[in-house]
Design an enzyme around this catalytic site. Structure first.
Site, short mmCIF file in Angstrom:
data_model
loop_
_atom_site.label_atom_id
_atom_site.label_comp_id
_atom_site.label_asym_id
_atom_site.label_seq_id
_atom_site.Cartn_x
_atom_site.Cartn_y
_atom_site.Cartn_z
N ASP A 1 -1.72 5.10 -5.79
CA ASP A 1 -2.05 4.30 -4.62
C ASP A 1 -2.23 2.84 -5.01
O ASP A 1 -3.23 2.47 -5.62
CB ASP A 1 -3.33 4.84 -3.98
CG ASP A 1 -3.68 4.15 -2.68
OD1 ASP A 1 -2.91 3.26 -2.24
OD2 ASP A 1 -4.71 4.50 -2.09
N ASP B 1 0.82 -1.22 0.00
CA ASP B 1 0.00 0.00 0.00
C ASP B 1 0.85 1.27 0.00
O ASP B 1 1.39 1.66 1.03
CB ASP B 1 -0.92 -0.02 1.23
CG ASP B 1 -1.92 1.13 1.23
OD1 ASP B 1 -2.11 1.75 0.18
OD2 ASP B 1 -2.50 1.40 2.30
#
Length: 443
Positions: free
Chosen positions: A319, A91
């Site tokens: 992201d 992440d």
């Protein structure tokens, strides 16, 4: 995934490397006194000074979570002494490295399936940070914070929140992680700081998208992240290639922390765009979109739609922990209209929840779909293939995997579907993002 913002609470962990690697190796993975306490940053810098050895590369296999029903990509981390293997969501939209934890000591297989949680009591090198540590002063805490600074064994408690309200809380801790070198030798990174999560709630960390994961490997810009803890030792850059999730069996690529010379940055096909910094959201890797084209035709979108303003609103982040791509409403409606004009396929007989534009491809299973391209700051252009932004929601139905920015989000997101098949390099020293359709074979 994105932490709840404004989010300005960060941590600088204290760590050092204990390894027997040679110069030809690179590492591979499958926070009241009379004198003021040194700041976490100063502490880290002193550790880095102590660690001046040859820079290498840390790499860990990256696999799609699609077989378990997840839209995430997982990396393996071996944590503890002896090492316990755990799969974590990769992440770039958050900082904290955390794992699901259990205090179980005996007969743990009766309560947990193998490799599904971290057994802290099974690790001889595990210890929580004390709540009076300088590091602990910088992590987000529960309210009220139950820190007893007068007790010798008062652990540092953390509570980390994501933008959708999901949370992880527990003890902010440290332990040893075991890394593999390219020569097959093992190296151990001691005092890796991470969240030992005992309470986890919310869709981002418990829902279907989290299936098969045992925590999150935060790779954000903050010093708390896994990339920061290793990056200052290995070159302060990292790269990955997210392979096509539809392939079966899912192919394996690698998350690489560091820079193996003549392999990534020297890629002649690598394009670069500046990484921007938003002081109000220091976790994120911001880039600037200049314009959008559909089949080579530039759409009439006001450039201010993409800008990052003085209040920290707007802009675009990259992201890996978000599946879909989210764009500003003003740009989204024009992209939607441009694609509709160019696709002559019928609409499905029923609406597909969560998607605004879908086509029935039963009679044309391999349709020619419009090509989307994003012109970025610095003159580079991201040209993903249609499979990166059209997904099969059911047999014979393809939907546009782009959504308008939701209320309260405040910025655009290039999600992991849009990143598939590209080698991405996050060079923090040079503040630039590199990307290429070539290089995934290396990754």
């Amino acid at each position: 995934m994105s932490p709840r913002f404004p989010f300005s609470l960060l941590i600088i962990p204290i760590w050092f490397l204990s390894a027997t690697a040679t110069n030809d190796d690179y590492l591979k993975l499958p926070l009241l006194h009379k004198t003021p306490l040194p700041s976490p940053t100063q502490t880290l810098l002193s550790d880095i000074h102590r660690l001046k050895t040859r820079r290498g590369v840390v790499s860990s296999p990256v696999v799609s979570g699609a077989p378990s029903g997840s839209g995430q990509y997982f990396v393996e981390l071996r944590l503890g002494s002896p090492p316990q293997p755990l799969l974590l969501v990769a992440d770039t939209g958050s900082d904290l490295l955390w794992v699901t934890c259990s205090a179980c000591r005996h007969n743990c297989s009766s309560f947990h399936s193998p490799a599904s949680t971290f057994f802290a009591r099974h690790s001889s090198s595990f210890s929580p940070h004390h709540c009076f540590d300088s590091a602990c002063r910088l992590v987000p805490h529960p309210d009220p914070n139950p820190c007893n600074r007068t007790r010798l064994h008062s652990p540092c408690r953390y509570q980390y929140s994501y933008s959708d309200g999901s949370t992880t809380s527990g003890f902010f801790s440290k332990d040893t992680t075991t890394l593999n070198t390219s020569s097959g030798r093992e190296a151990k990174l001691e005092n890796l700081s991470f969240g030992c999560g005992f309470q986890i709630s919310g869709p981002s960390v418990t829902g279907a998208s989290f299936n098969g994961a045992h925590g999150v490997m935060g790779l954000g810009r903050g010093p708390i992240s896994f990339a920061s803890q290793l990056g200052r030792r290995f070159g302060n850059k990292f790269s990955y290639c997210l392979m096509d999730y539809t392939l079966s069996p899912p192919p394996t690529s690698y998350l690489i922390i560091g820079d193996e010379q003549n392999t990534i940055s020297s890629n002649p096909k690598m394009s670069f765009t500046p990484l921007l910094i938003n002081p109000l959201s220091p976790t994120f890797y911001y880039i600037e979109i200049k314009s959008v084209k559909i089949n080579g035709a530039k759409l009439r979108i006001d450039p201010s739609v993409w800008s990052l303003d003085e209040l920290g609103n707007g802009g675009t982040i990259v992201d890996s922990g978000t599946t879909l791509t989210f764009l500003p409403e003003a740009a989204y409606v024009k992209i939607l209209a441009a694609i509709k004009r160019r696709v002559k396929l019928p609409s499905p007989g029923k609406l597909t929840p969560g998607f605004d534009l879908c086509f029935n491809v039963t009679r044309e299973p391999r349709p020619k779909l419009p090509r989307l391209s994003l012109e970025l700051s610095g003159g580079s252009v991201l040209k993903p293939p249609p499979r990166n932004y059209f997904i099969d929601t059911e047999e014979g139905i393809k939907c546009l995997a782009v959504q308008p920015v939701g209320k309260g989000m405040g910025f655009s997101v290039i999600g992991n579907l849009m990143q598939q098949g590209f080698l991405f390099e996050f060079d923090r020293d040079k503040s630039r993002l590199g990307f290429s359709r070539r290089g995934c074979a290396f990754a």
